[in-house]
Every structure is written in structure tokens, then in C-alpha cells.
Design an enzyme around this catalytic site. Structure first.
Site, PDB file in Angstrom:
ATOM      1  N   GLY B  31      44.999 -16.921  68.702  1.00 49.48           N
ATOM      2  CA  GLY B  31      45.693 -15.974  69.235  1.00 49.48           C
ATOM      3  C   GLY B  31      45.894 -15.891  70.601  1.00 49.48           C
ATOM      4  O   GLY B  31      44.837 -16.428  71.694  1.00 49.48           O
ATOM      5  N   LEU B  33      48.947 -16.191  72.973  1.00 47.92           N
ATOM      6  CA  LEU B  33      49.208 -17.536  73.526  1.00 47.92           C
ATOM      7  C   LEU B  33      49.245 -17.282  74.478  1.00 47.92           C
ATOM      8  O   LEU B  33      49.726 -16.394  75.023  1.00 47.92           O
ATOM      9  CB  LEU B  33      49.814 -18.214  71.990  1.00 47.92           C
ATOM     10  CG  LEU B  33      49.639 -17.717  70.392  1.00 47.92           C
ATOM     11  CD1 LEU B  33      51.068 -18.013  70.155  1.00 47.92           C
ATOM     12  CD2 LEU B  33      48.041 -18.989  70.489  1.00 47.92           C
ATOM     13  N   GLY B  36      48.553 -22.955  78.141  1.00 51.44           N
ATOM     14  CA  GLY B  36      47.054 -23.439  77.423  1.00 51.44           C
ATOM     15  C   GLY B  36      47.683 -23.852  76.116  1.00 51.44           C
ATOM     16  O   GLY B  36      48.059 -25.509  75.630  1.00 51.44           O
ATOM     17  N   HIS B  37      47.739 -23.077  75.031  1.00 51.34           N
ATOM     18  CA  HIS B  37      48.707 -22.967  73.464  1.00 51.34           C
ATOM     19  C   HIS B  37      50.028 -23.615  72.988  1.00 51.34           C
ATOM     20  O   HIS B  37      50.078 -24.483  72.442  1.00 51.34           O
ATOM     21  CB  HIS B  37      48.623 -21.864  72.817  1.00 51.34           C
ATOM     22  CG  HIS B  37      46.857 -20.942  72.996  1.00 51.34           C
ATOM     23  ND1 HIS B  37      46.647 -20.306  73.226  1.00 51.34           N
ATOM     24  CD2 HIS B  37      45.951 -21.350  72.566  1.00 51.34           C
ATOM     25  CE1 HIS B  37      45.528 -19.582  73.394  1.00 51.34           C
ATOM     26  NE2 HIS B  37      44.740 -20.257  72.864  1.00 51.34           N
ATOM     27  N   GLN B  61      31.992 -16.765  65.514  1.00 49.78           N
ATOM     28  CA  GLN B  61      31.948 -17.771  67.412  1.00 49.78           C
ATOM     29  C   GLN B  61      31.455 -17.091  67.710  1.00 49.78           C
ATOM     30  O   GLN B  61      31.596 -17.065  69.187  1.00 49.78           O
ATOM     31  CB  GLN B  61      33.237 -18.809  67.738  1.00 49.78           C
ATOM     32  CG  GLN B  61      34.227 -18.012  67.798  1.00 49.78           C
ATOM     33  CD  GLN B  61      35.053 -18.989  67.647  1.00 49.78           C
ATOM     34  OE1 GLN B  61      36.046 -19.833  66.460  1.00 49.78           O
ATOM     35  NE2 GLN B  61      35.678 -19.879  68.530  1.00 49.78           N
ATOM     36  N   ASP B 150      38.127 -26.378  76.363  1.00 49.09           N
ATOM     37  CA  ASP B 150      36.692 -26.168  75.485  1.00 49.09           C
ATOM     38  C   ASP B 150      36.432 -27.289  75.132  1.00 49.09           C
ATOM     39  O   ASP B 150      36.677 -28.169  73.705  1.00 49.09           O
ATOM     40  CB  ASP B 150      37.116 -25.238  73.949  1.00 49.09           C
ATOM     41  CG  ASP B 150      37.546 -24.001  74.998  1.00 49.09           C
ATOM     42  OD1 ASP B 150      36.598 -23.485  75.519  1.00 49.09           O
ATOM     43  OD2 ASP B 150      38.637 -23.840  74.295  1.00 49.09           O
ATOM     44  N   GLN B 153      33.724 -28.197  72.458  1.00 49.91           N
ATOM     45  CA  GLN B 153      33.907 -27.867  71.676  1.00 49.91           C
ATOM     46  C   GLN B 153      34.624 -28.876  70.504  1.00 49.91           C
ATOM     47  O   GLN B 153      34.506 -29.179  69.747  1.00 49.91           O
ATOM     48  CB  GLN B 153      34.820 -26.500  71.609  1.00 49.91           C
ATOM     49  CG  GLN B 153      35.434 -26.041  70.342  1.00 49.91           C
ATOM     50  CD  GLN B 153      36.486 -24.456  70.456  1.00 49.91           C
ATOM     51  OE1 GLN B 153      36.240 -24.172  70.332  1.00 49.91           O
ATOM     52  NE2 GLN B 153      37.693 -25.209  69.993  1.00 49.91           N
ATOM     53  N   VAL B 176      45.789 -27.240  80.759  1.00 56.46           N
ATOM     54  CA  VAL B 176      46.725 -27.087  81.705  1.00 56.46           C
ATOM     55  C   VAL B 176      46.110 -25.129  82.436  1.00 56.46           C
ATOM     56  O   VAL B 176      45.722 -24.671  82.170  1.00 56.46           O
ATOM     57  CB  VAL B 176      47.845 -25.676  80.539  1.00 56.46           C
ATOM     58  CG1 VAL B 176      49.075 -25.545  81.108  1.00 56.46           C
ATOM     59  CG2 VAL B 176      47.953 -27.196  79.448  1.00 56.46           C
ATOM     60  N   MET B 184      43.920 -22.124  82.035  1.00 55.31           N
ATOM     61  CA  MET B 184      45.158 -21.176  81.165  1.00 55.31           C
ATOM     62  C   MET B 184      43.926 -20.488  80.470  1.00 55.31           C
ATOM     63  O   MET B 184      42.712 -21.177  79.556  1.00 55.31           O
ATOM     64  CB  MET B 184      45.942 -21.774  80.348  1.00 55.31           C
ATOM     65  CG  MET B 184      46.993 -22.083  81.541  1.00 55.31           C
ATOM     66  SD  MET B 184      47.987 -20.807  81.866  1.00 55.31           S
ATOM     67  CE  MET B 184      49.290 -21.854  82.316  1.00 55.31           C
TER      68      MET B 184
END
Lengths: 281, 281
Positions: B31, B33, B36-37, B61, B150, B153, B176, B184
Site C-alpha cells: 500500500g 502506492l 512505482g506501484h 517481514q 527490491d 526480493q 521507477v 520511488m
């Protein structure tokens, strides 16, 4: 029945069935099938439209000193038996397909892996949780049937299914026994004739405990454990691994045994052949 | 767009779409946002017929001293932004639905969890692997899009997907950046005006290293690390967490840096705001 080694081929078959709204049942096994497995297959057959059985002797659920190498294998015999039960696909993946080079993922179900078989077989239940997750993702069944003989495994798989949000109904099938009460197991074949005769001791202590709890309502776990130990100590060649009196869902040890609790027993014959059995009291 | 909190409702929607052969794209987020998202969502939209985005600030996490409590949350804003990108379902499950009482399953991707962020954030990648597995099982997407910001990840999720036999295409989307090069991140908003200006140091060391490797072909990792350390040491308020020069797939540190290797950097601003960035050299 078709025998499928390749996951892509399995997926294609499953996708076909899903498209025509077939309910898919799944029976994972390590092969060397016996009547216990066949009962699971019949159960899956009744409860779904198509049944996939798998045979994979999963190295990750064997400890370093366990019987992985000598675990019995006989695909011809197994496939005849599976076909006899109307299995649609026998999934028989090679080890390097399941655990390719670079494989590095492990799944743990923490609380339910402790105690009972988890105590005697470190890492065993991580191996079980991991392979079951992989097989669930490959097969994508609607239902999966497991034997109650592996009581802790069944409890753990129920928790795993819930925890990882698998949309799969887990069905536990009652233990299938030989006429003298010995629970069916691929490992029974290792027993000498004498040990095979002695191995009914497991069923005897289950029955003894059931009767005790039926008449007593509540009974000290320590006392019952002592009595079971006493009975088993008289059996030639039999060494106790554990005697567990536990809550049926959490598998936590209980102090006072009541109806509904579970007795789980593991013994060795000849120091090496490990047999387990259990009953709900 | 509909906002769905209940996994059963989500499953029903997914089942409907699958029945009509819709390709399902998935963008999991925590969330708050940002662009990038939104870029991940656009990518998912292009590559599939229906897109599900999720918002779940996953407590597993975050380490005990990390910013779970103060992690920014704004569902109204997020849902407007997601709707603007043509998301079909925004999955927003309550924490107790994801981790109900008795929850006890953990997933580890061993090698890829070590080093880089894994070193600084013990348990972080188990949390990631576990929640991603759960979300994959709930959403059952055909493709899933993750940001390359990430990097570790993303590598870990690719391995997890392979290892657990998920039939999901994992798509990595390029980082981004703001106009001045800062990647971002939901955490950028915590930066003071001064730190925000200084935070371009991350992009600067990436560019510096890219240029170095372009002109040098092969370069000692130790020397490049020293140079980056030197540059960052001059930035007010910035503390280095790690500087990693690694193989792009195994994430193992390299001695001689070449084109194709990855530089990953993490720094703290104000001892508490942790920013990461990376580039393929």
C-alpha cells in the site's frame, strides 16, 4: 491410467479436467502400495471425478541414518494396483525434477512438528510440509486423502493447508489393519517372522488403552504410559521410541487422559524397523 | 474496481474469471502506492485480462525494531490510484484473516535470503516468502509483477516460484525513479527536505559504478566498494548499511566486477530511514 513423469504433462491433464469442471482427487504416496493406500484411492475415487496418485520417495523426509536407500520400490506392481483402483493418472516424477540443482526452499509447520515423530525424526516434517506443498501446486486438487496412521502428518497437513491458504479439502482415512490388528505399512515387509508376530503388540496397547479410558473416564497419563511401557517391555525385540498421549488437534501432551485424546506409539523392531500406530481414545 | 477483504469472495471472483479463460495478473503491495506501484499495475494490465492488486502490510517481514507501526497507510488514496490504473479487484485482507490464531507455518529460501538486505533484516525474507506463497494460493494468478527495486526480493520470489512449483510467470519491472534519480519508495516521505536532497547519493553511486565498469571492463570489487563508501561518507546524515557487488542470479559476492553484475546499496538517513537501490552494471 497413464503414468506421467513430466510436471508439464501433468499440468496439461489437470487443466483439461478443470476446464470441464471435474473435481480432482489426490493421493500422494511413497509407493510400494498396500491395502491402506488402496483404501485412500477408493475414498478419493468416491469423492471426486478424477483421481491422481503420486509416487515419490521424498529424500527430504528421511534423516541421515534412516532407510531412504532401502525403502522398497516397485513401480510395475504399484501401477497395476493403482490401475485396479481406477486411478486416472499416476504421477511418478524423477527426483531431479522435484529438487533440481539450486533448490533451496524449506517449509516448516513449527508447533505440530515438535514431539512424537518430530522428536525422533528431526527435519522429517519439514520434508513432508515441503513436498506436500510442491505436490499440491503441481496437482491442484480439490481434495486430498491421507491416512490416519500418520496422525501427526495428517494434523500438520491440515494446518499447512489452512496456513498457506490452499483451497483443498483434506480427508483423513481410518487406519487399515491386517487381520491381527497390525496397521498396514510398507515397512512391515522388513519384519522377520518372529517380529511380525510380535508386532501386534502395538495394536494390543492401543486396545488396552481404549478399554482403560472407556471404563475410567479420566486416567493419569503417566500411569497409562507406565502400563504401556510395561506391556511393550515384555515383547521380544521391541524397543519403545515414544508413547504419546496428546490433544487430538494441538498434539500437546495431556496430563489426564480422556475420551477424544490420542494415543500415538512408535517402536523399533530389531533396533532398525520403526513402526508407528495410534488411536483416538 | 471492487475492494475485497474476504478470501472466499476473492476465490469466487478468480474462479469466475478462470472459467471464462481470463488471464489473471497480480500485483502484491504493502500500500501507500506511488508511481512505482502504478507502473507494475500497468505492466500487469498489459500482460493479462484481469488484474488483482493486494494491499497488506505484512508484519512478518518487519523486524522487531523496524517501522511496522509507522509504515504509511491510506486506503482511500490507494484505492483511487489503483482504480485509475484499471485494477479489477483490490484485495485488502485483515491481518487476522491472513494470520489467524494458531498460525505456525514458515517458508525459507535459504541461500538467497543471506547477504544484502537479509543480513541487515533477519527474518525479513522468510516473511516475504511466506506471504507471497499465501497470496499466490489465494489469487492463483497467471502472472505476477514485482519491482526490481527490491532486487533480492525479486530473485528470491523467482526461486520460490520455481522451487514450490507455482505455475506463475514472475515479471520484474524496472525501477521507477524521481526526476533526480531517487528510486520511488513509500519510505521517501519520511525524509526531511535536506535528507531528500542528499538521498540522490544512491543514484549517483549507481551511475558512478556503471560508468566505471563501462570503461574498465573488469574492476576489483574491493576498490569499487571503497570508492562508493568514500562518496557516501561525504553525504550529510547518510550511513551505509551495505554495499553489495554480486552475481545477478545467485547474489553471491564477486571479487572482480564485470558488466552484468549487480550493485545493491542500502543506506540509512537520520539513523532510521532505510533506503535501498540497485543497478545491473
Amino acid at each position: 491410467m497413464i503414468i506421467v513423469e513430466n510436471p508439464a504433462e501433468l499440468r496439461q491433464k489437470v487443466a483439461e479436467w478443470k476446464k470441464s469442471d471435474k473435481k480432482i482427487g489426490f493421493v500422494p504416496t511413497m509407493g510400494y502400495l498396500h491395502k491402506g493406500h488402496l483404501a485412500l484411492m477408493r475414498e478419493a475415487k468416491i469423492k471426486s471425478d478424477r483421481v491422481i496418485a503420486s509416487i515419490f520417495v521424498n529424500p527430504r523426509q528421511f534423516g541421515p541414518n534412516e532407510d531412504l536407500e532401502k525403502y522398497p520400490r516397485d513401480l510395475d506392481r504399484d501401477s497395476q494396483m493403482a490401475e485396479g483402483e481406477g486411478i486416472d493418472v499416476l504421477f511418478f516424477p524423477p527426483e531431479k525434477v522435484i529438487y533440481p540443482e539450486g533448490y533451496q526452499t524449506n517449509i516448516s509447520v513449527s508447533n505440530l512438528s515438535k514431539g512424537l515423530c518430530g522428536q525422533s525424526r528431526p527435519g522429517h516434517f519439514d520434508g513432508v510440509a515441503t513436498i506436500v506443498t510442491k505436490l499440491f501446486n503441481l496437482v491442484q486438487p480439490d481434495i486430498a486423502v491421507f491416512g490416519q496412521k500418520d496422525y501427526q502428518q495428517l494434523a500438520l497437513i491440515r494446518q499447512l493447508t489452512l496456513d498457506l491458504n490452499f483451497n483443498i479439502e483434506i480427508i483423513g482415512h481410518p487406519i487399515v489393519r491386517e487381520q491381527d490388528g497390525l496397521a498396514m505399512s510398507s515397512r512391515n515387509r522388513y519384519l522377520t517372522t518372529d517380529d511380525r508376530a510380535s508386532a501386534t503388540c502395538l495394536y494390543r496397547v492401543l486396545q488396552y488403552s481404549k478399554n482403560t479410558i472407556e471404563s475410567e473416564k479420566e486416567y493419569p497419563a503417566e500411569l497409562l504410559t507406565d502400563e504401556i511401557t510395561e506391556i511393550l517391555s515384555k515383547v521380544q525385540g521391541c524397543t519403545v521410541d515414544y508413547i504419546g498421549l496428546v490433544h487430538p488437534i494441538s498434539l500437546q501432551p495431556v496430563d489426564k487422559v480422556k475420551s477424544g485424546h490420542v494415543l500415538a506409539v512408535a517402536v523399533y523392531f530389531n533396533q532398525s524397523i520403526r513402526l508407528i500406530d495410534n488411536t483416538t481414545l
